[in-house]
Design a protein around this motif. Structure first.
Motif, PDB file in Angstrom:
ATOM      1  N   LEU A   2      -7.299  11.651 -14.672  1.00  0.00           N
ATOM      2  CA  LEU A   2      -6.231  10.823 -14.102  1.00  0.00           C
ATOM      3  C   LEU A   2      -5.651  11.476 -12.851  1.00  0.00           C
ATOM      4  CD1 LEU A   2      -4.630   8.226 -14.446  1.00  0.00           C
ATOM      5  CD2 LEU A   2      -3.019   9.466 -15.899  1.00  0.00           C
ATOM      6  N   MET A   3      -5.583  12.802 -12.848  1.00  0.00           N
ATOM      7  CA  MET A   3      -5.112  13.528 -11.666  1.00  0.00           C
ATOM      8  C   MET A   3      -6.067  13.295 -10.490  1.00  0.00           C
ATOM      9  SD  MET A   3      -2.717  15.876 -10.784  1.00  0.00           S
ATOM     10  CE  MET A   3      -2.408  17.478 -10.070  1.00  0.00           C
ATOM     11  N   ALA A   4      -7.367  13.430 -10.744  1.00  0.00           N
ATOM     12  CA  ALA A   4      -8.364  13.213  -9.692  1.00  0.00           C
ATOM     13  C   ALA A   4      -8.340  11.766  -9.211  1.00  0.00           C
ATOM     14  CB  ALA A   4      -9.747  13.574 -10.215  1.00  0.00           C
ATOM     15  N   GLU A   5      -8.143  10.830 -10.144  1.00  0.00           N
ATOM     16  CA  GLU A   5      -8.075   9.413  -9.781  1.00  0.00           C
ATOM     17  C   GLU A   5      -6.901   9.144  -8.842  1.00  0.00           C
ATOM     18  OE1 GLU A   5      -7.015   5.157 -11.929  1.00  0.00           O
ATOM     19  OE2 GLU A   5      -7.850   6.784 -13.143  1.00  0.00           O
ATOM     20  N   ASN A   6      -5.738   9.705  -9.146  1.00  0.00           N
ATOM     21  CA  ASN A   6      -4.567   9.489  -8.303  1.00  0.00           C
ATOM     22  C   ASN A   6      -4.704  10.196  -6.956  1.00  0.00           C
ATOM     23  OD1 ASN A   6      -2.155   7.941  -9.609  1.00  0.00           O
ATOM     24  ND2 ASN A   6      -3.036   9.129 -11.274  1.00  0.00           N
ATOM     25  N   ASN A   7      -5.376  11.351  -6.952  1.00  0.00           N
ATOM     26  CA  ASN A   7      -5.632  12.019  -5.671  1.00  0.00           C
ATOM     27  C   ASN A   7      -6.535  11.164  -4.791  1.00  0.00           C
ATOM     28  OD1 ASN A   7      -4.184  14.509  -5.571  1.00  0.00           O
ATOM     29  ND2 ASN A   7      -5.555  15.367  -7.112  1.00  0.00           N
ATOM     30  N   VAL A  26      -3.279   4.470 -17.418  1.00  0.00           N
ATOM     31  CA  VAL A  26      -2.811   4.123 -16.075  1.00  0.00           C
ATOM     32  C   VAL A  26      -1.826   5.172 -15.577  1.00  0.00           C
ATOM     33  CG1 VAL A  26      -1.603   2.383 -14.705  1.00  0.00           C
ATOM     34  CG2 VAL A  26      -3.181   1.672 -16.506  1.00  0.00           C
ATOM     35  N   VAL A  27      -0.978   5.645 -16.483  1.00  0.00           N
ATOM     36  CA  VAL A  27       0.001   6.685 -16.156  1.00  0.00           C
ATOM     37  C   VAL A  27      -0.100   7.789 -17.205  1.00  0.00           C
ATOM     38  CG1 VAL A  27       1.597   5.125 -14.970  1.00  0.00           C
ATOM     39  CG2 VAL A  27       1.797   5.453 -17.440  1.00  0.00           C
ATOM     40  N   MET A  65       0.823  -1.212   0.000  1.00  0.00           N
ATOM     41  CA  MET A  65       0.000   0.000   0.000  1.00  0.00           C
ATOM     42  C   MET A  65       0.858   1.264   0.000  1.00  0.00           C
ATOM     43  SD  MET A  65      -3.199  -0.838   2.524  1.00  0.00           S
ATOM     44  CE  MET A  65      -4.513  -1.948   2.011  1.00  0.00           C
ATOM     45  N   SER A  66       1.948   1.240   0.742  1.00  0.00           N
ATOM     46  CA  SER A  66       2.846   2.401   0.766  1.00  0.00           C
ATOM     47  C   SER A  66       3.459   2.634  -0.608  1.00  0.00           C
ATOM     48  CB  SER A  66       3.944   2.196   1.806  1.00  0.00           C
ATOM     49  OG  SER A  66       3.402   2.115   3.107  1.00  0.00           O
ATOM     50  N   ALA A  67       3.794   1.540  -1.301  1.00  0.00           N
ATOM     51  CA  ALA A  67       4.344   1.671  -2.654  1.00  0.00           C
ATOM     52  C   ALA A  67       3.302   2.245  -3.607  1.00  0.00           C
ATOM     53  CB  ALA A  67       4.818   0.309  -3.151  1.00  0.00           C
ATOM     54  N   MET A  68       2.046   1.798  -3.498  1.00  0.00           N
ATOM     55  CA  MET A  68       0.971   2.324  -4.344  1.00  0.00           C
ATOM     56  C   MET A  68       0.731   3.799  -4.059  1.00  0.00           C
ATOM     57  SD  MET A  68      -1.713  -0.864  -4.194  1.00  0.00           S
ATOM     58  CE  MET A  68      -2.926  -0.036  -5.202  1.00  0.00           C
ATOM     59  N   LYS A  69       0.802   4.174  -2.803  1.00  0.00           N
ATOM     60  CA  LYS A  69       0.639   5.586  -2.441  1.00  0.00           C
ATOM     61  C   LYS A  69       1.777   6.424  -3.021  1.00  0.00           C
ATOM     62  CE  LYS A  69       0.673   8.668   1.555  1.00  0.00           C
ATOM     63  NZ  LYS A  69       0.830   8.769   3.030  1.00  0.00           N
ATOM     64  N   GLY A  70       2.990   5.883  -2.960  1.00  0.00           N
ATOM     65  CA  GLY A  70       4.139   6.596  -3.521  1.00  0.00           C
ATOM     66  C   GLY A  70       4.017   6.780  -5.027  1.00  0.00           C
ATOM     67  N   LEU A  71       3.539   5.749  -5.726  1.00  0.00           N
ATOM     68  CA  LEU A  71       3.343   5.856  -7.177  1.00  0.00           C
ATOM     69  C   LEU A  71       2.271   6.895  -7.513  1.00  0.00           C
ATOM     70  CD1 LEU A  71       3.469   2.076  -8.192  1.00  0.00           C
ATOM     71  CD2 LEU A  71       5.175   3.829  -8.697  1.00  0.00           C
ATOM     72  N   ALA A  72       1.204   6.936  -6.696  1.00  0.00           N
ATOM     73  CA  ALA A  72       0.152   7.925  -6.925  1.00  0.00           C
ATOM     74  C   ALA A  72       0.685   9.345  -6.743  1.00  0.00           C
ATOM     75  CB  ALA A  72      -1.018   7.664  -5.972  1.00  0.00           C
ATOM     76  N   LEU A  73       1.486   9.541  -5.710  1.00  0.00           N
ATOM     77  CA  LEU A  73       2.084  10.865  -5.470  1.00  0.00           C
ATOM     78  C   LEU A  73       3.001  11.271  -6.626  1.00  0.00           C
ATOM     79  CD1 LEU A  73       2.910  10.659  -1.654  1.00  0.00           C
ATOM     80  CD2 LEU A  73       1.362  12.289  -2.738  1.00  0.00           C
ATOM     81  N   MET A  74       3.756  10.318  -7.134  1.00  0.00           N
ATOM     82  CA  MET A  74       4.667  10.597  -8.248  1.00  0.00           C
ATOM     83  C   MET A  74       3.878  10.992  -9.496  1.00  0.00           C
ATOM     84  SD  MET A  74       7.747   8.199  -9.689  1.00  0.00           S
ATOM     85  CE  MET A  74       6.633   6.906 -10.202  1.00  0.00           C
ATOM     86  N   GLU A  75       2.778  10.283  -9.764  1.00  0.00           N
ATOM     87  CA  GLU A  75       1.946  10.612 -10.922  1.00  0.00           C
ATOM     88  C   GLU A  75       1.301  11.989 -10.768  1.00  0.00           C
ATOM     89  OE1 GLU A  75       1.122   9.276 -14.004  1.00  0.00           O
ATOM     90  OE2 GLU A  75       2.941   8.165 -13.528  1.00  0.00           O
ATOM     91  N   ILE A  76       0.899  12.335  -9.556  1.00  0.00           N
ATOM     92  CA  ILE A  76       0.291  13.646  -9.310  1.00  0.00           C
ATOM     93  C   ILE A  76       1.265  14.762  -9.661  1.00  0.00           C
ATOM     94  CG2 ILE A  76      -0.517  15.205  -7.476  1.00  0.00           C
ATOM     95  CD1 ILE A  76      -1.781  12.718  -6.154  1.00  0.00           C
ATOM     96  N   ARG A  77       2.519  14.610  -9.279  1.00  0.00           N
ATOM     97  CA  ARG A  77       3.539  15.632  -9.582  1.00  0.00           C
ATOM     98  C   ARG A  77       3.784  15.731 -11.092  1.00  0.00           C
ATOM     99  NH1 ARG A  77       7.728  13.872  -4.740  1.00  0.00           N
ATOM    100  NH2 ARG A  77       6.467  14.653  -2.998  1.00  0.00           N
ATOM    101  N   ILE A  78       3.773  14.592 -11.780  1.00  0.00           N
ATOM    102  CA  ILE A  78       3.979  14.607 -13.224  1.00  0.00           C
ATOM    103  C   ILE A  78       2.789  15.252 -13.927  1.00  0.00           C
ATOM    104  CG2 ILE A  78       4.212  13.133 -15.269  1.00  0.00           C
ATOM    105  CD1 ILE A  78       5.733  11.134 -13.481  1.00  0.00           C
ATOM    106  N   LEU A  79       1.585  14.885 -13.503  1.00  0.00           N
ATOM    107  CA  LEU A  79       0.369  15.366 -14.153  1.00  0.00           C
ATOM    108  C   LEU A  79       0.129  16.855 -13.930  1.00  0.00           C
ATOM    109  CD1 LEU A  79      -1.942  12.352 -13.273  1.00  0.00           C
ATOM    110  CD2 LEU A  79      -1.401  13.101 -15.586  1.00  0.00           C
ATOM    111  N   LYS A  80       0.620  17.381 -12.826  1.00  0.00           N
ATOM    112  CA  LYS A  80       0.365  18.779 -12.487  1.00  0.00           C
ATOM    113  C   LYS A  80       0.846  19.722 -13.591  1.00  0.00           C
ATOM    114  CE  LYS A  80       1.087  22.169  -8.804  1.00  0.00           C
ATOM    115  NZ  LYS A  80       1.736  22.439  -7.491  1.00  0.00           N
TER     116      LYS A  80
END
Length: 282
Positions: A227-232, A133-134, A21-36
């Motif tokens: 995708l941004m909202a999904e990762n948030n 997905v990304v 779960m921590s890894a999935m959370k980290g991937l979501a945070l990384m995608e949020i920064r890219i998508l911004k």
């Protein structure tokens, strides 16, 4: 002792789950920064095209589409992956409010296999396709989506199709139903420009090209925003899950410690009894 081993194995399993779960959370945070950054650029591009459309329609009001479209195509953007809370459920609820009856004039295109799996029995869902997905997959999804739109319009044999989209808007933090074409929203605004735009092609041809560019740009923005909202939501979902998991681990660790203390006490009592037994026999 066997009960304590079961608790120990359960603790190890919870620790492994927490790591995933921590890894999935980290991937979501990384995608949020890219998508911004992508989303900001795309929003600026859409705003620029809408401003251009406003100036164009101010100069050529006779080209504003005022008739009702015979066929409406609504694109519903869901999630391709899970672990994002009620992301798809809220879309289905909003869709039920917008389309309470199965209108023959409305066709739905479903983006995202998680959402499509919940709409297998919906006859208005003409097409389903995988989502992104990304962030790197969005251009491919957009290309596939535009191809599917062209095929659907040609199959329906309707020249004046209306396009709209239902998606999670990250900026507004809500579900948004957005009318795309015809460009009625831009046409309803007024421009302060005192002179007509200098066109190098006929106005009708310019309008067609403008609509093509606008549809491509706004769909790009919609996919990035969704995708941004999904990762948030996935990040928030993982946060809540990790918090509950931590509480379960704390309770289970307390149970393990109590059981360990009882086992130690039992062992000590056994040793003491074994020491006292020879003295009793003598």
């Amino acid at each position: 002792m066997s009960h304590r081993r079961k608790i120990s194995k359960r603790l190890e399993a919870l620790s492994d789950i927490a790591g995933i779960m921590s890894a999935m959370k980290g991937l979501a945070l990384m995608e949020i920064r890219i998508l911004k950054d992508f989303l900001i650029c795309q929003q600026q591009m859409v705003a620029s095209i809408e401003h251009t459309a406003t100036e164009f329609f101010t100069a050529y009001p006779e080209l504003i589409c005022t008739t009702q479209t015979k066929q409406n195509i609504c694109i519903i953007v869901g999630s391709e992956q899970g672990f994002c809370g009620d992301f798809n459920e809220t879309l289905l609820t909003e869709m039920g409010k917008l389309f309470p009856t199965q209108a023959a004039s409305t066709s739905l295109i479903i983006v995202g296999r998680r959402l499509a799996g919940r709409m297998n029995d919906d006859p208005s869902a003409k097409l389903t396709m995988p989502g992104a997905v990304v962030a790197d997959e969005i251009p491919t999804v957009l290309l596939h989506l535009t191809q599917q739109l062209s095929q659907l319009v040609s199959q329906e044999r309707v020249a004046d199709c209306g396009f709209s989209v239902l998606y999670h808007c990250d900026a507004a933090n809500t579900i948004r139903w957005r009318h795309l074409l015809p460009l009625r929203n831009a046409a309803s605004l007024t421009s302060n420009r005192g002179y007509s735009p200098d066109l190098t092609i006929p106005p009708n041809e310019f309008l067609i090209k403008l609509m093509d560019h606008y549809l491509y740009a706004v769909l790009n923005e919609v996919l990035y925003s969704s995708l941004m909202a999904e990762n948030n939501q996935r990040q928030e979902h993982m946060d809540r899950a990790l918090q509950r998991l931590d509480e379960d681990q704390t309770k289970l660790q307390l149970t393990y410690n109590i059981q360990r203390q009882e086992d130690i006490t039992e062992e000590i009592e056994t040793i003491l009894l074994s020491i006292d037994m020879p003295e009793t026999e003598n």
